[in-house]
Scaffold this active site. Structure first.
Site, PDB file in Angstrom:
ATOM      1  CG  HIS A 145      -1.928   1.076   1.225  1.00  0.00           C
ATOM      2  ND1 HIS A 145      -2.789   1.285   0.166  1.00  0.00           N
ATOM      3  CD2 HIS A 145      -2.238   2.037   2.143  1.00  0.00           C
ATOM      4  CE1 HIS A 145      -3.580   2.306   0.433  1.00  0.00           C
ATOM      5  NE2 HIS A 145      -3.261   2.785   1.610  1.00  0.00           N
ATOM      6  CG  HIS A 202      -3.933   6.394   2.347  1.00  0.00           C
ATOM      7  ND1 HIS A 202      -4.452   5.175   2.701  1.00  0.00           N
ATOM      8  CD2 HIS A 202      -4.382   7.260   3.305  1.00  0.00           C
ATOM      9  CE1 HIS A 202      -5.165   5.272   3.811  1.00  0.00           C
ATOM     10  NE2 HIS A 202      -5.140   6.532   4.190  1.00  0.00           N
ATOM     11  CB  CYS A 210      -2.921   2.811  -3.240  1.00  0.00           C
ATOM     12  SG  CYS A 210      -2.057   1.208  -3.179  1.00  0.00           S
TER      13      CYS A 210
END
Length: 250
Positions: A79, A91, A181
């Protein structure tokens, strides 16, 4: 003359109630399945968290600089986020809630596994700002030096990356392969949306499709399914099309 309880009107009411009950039952089953899946994901996250203890408290303003690209390793993926300073990270995360409400009080809450799962299914996400601790979710945070950065002749502007991230806050479309992401952070920092994770997965999938052994394996599994469930249009067509497609693509 009024229709009797089993006349046309009564039958319509009875059929309407039956359809309503069937719809409620289907929604209940769907909710139970999603709840069970969210419970499973929660246990997986718990195990991963136990395997990777949280890092020591962040020294705000010293460990990372504004505009840095941060990454958090997960079980199957990584991530990414853009550090904004003061212990805050922007994010992109799958989230169903922005698609159904605009109440800021609810949107500010940390994204739960159920919200994340429904966001993936609905292809909705939000670019949000969370603390480094919430962004990490119990895993270690690493400063990322992206492969794109090593190829750049001119170093990226960190402040420009942070401003781009801040300009995109809010609800956005989501795709596991085409808008995740990593696409978000690479666009913010390098001006080009790319995901090395997606590219590696597509290369792996391409290698699997090109492997002729998978066509033979699909054909064998198809014959076994015919032996177990019998010959019908629902079983014969996939048994023919899937191995044929893999064979032609290999």
């Amino acid at each position: 003359m009024c229709p009797g309880p089993f006349g046309a009107s009564g039958a319509w009411r009875h059929g309407g109630r039956a359809h309503l009950l069937a719809g409620q039952s289907a929604l209940l089953i769907l909710y139970v399945m999603l709840d069970a899946l969210a419970f499973f994901l929660d246990k997986v996250v718990f195990l991963v968290t136990c395997a990777h203890p949280p890092p020591p408290p962040l020294e705000r303003g010293r460990a990372y600089r504004r505009g840095d690209l941060l990454e958090v390793p997960r079980t199957l993926f990584t991530h990414f986020g853009i550090y904004l300073g003061d212990g805050r990270v922007a994010h992109l995360i799958p989230d169903i809630l922005p698609a159904v409400t605009s109440d800021v009080r609810h949107l500010r809450h940390k994204v739960t596994n159920m919200r994340l799962l429904l966001g993936v299914l609905a292809k909705r996400a939000s670019v949000r700002v969370d603390s480094v601790e919430d962004f990490a979710y119990g895993a270690s945070v690493r400063l990322n030096t992206h492969a794109m950065e090593r190829a750049c002749r001119v170093p990226p502007d960190a402040e420009d990356a942070a401003r781009r991230a801040e300009s995109l806050l809010g609800s956005v479309p989501y795709s596991l392969l085409w808008n995740n992401c990593e696409h978000f952070v690479t666009w913010c920092r390098y001006g080009a949306a790319r995901s090395l994770q997606t590219e590696q997965f597509c290369q792996w999938l391409k290698s699997q499709i090109r492997d002729q052994r998978n066509a033979f394996a699909a054909g064998l599994l198809g014959l076994l399914s015919l032996a177990c469930w019998g010959v019908s249009s629902g079983t014969t067509l996939p048994v023919i099309l899937i191995p044929f497609t893999l064979w032609m693509a290999s």
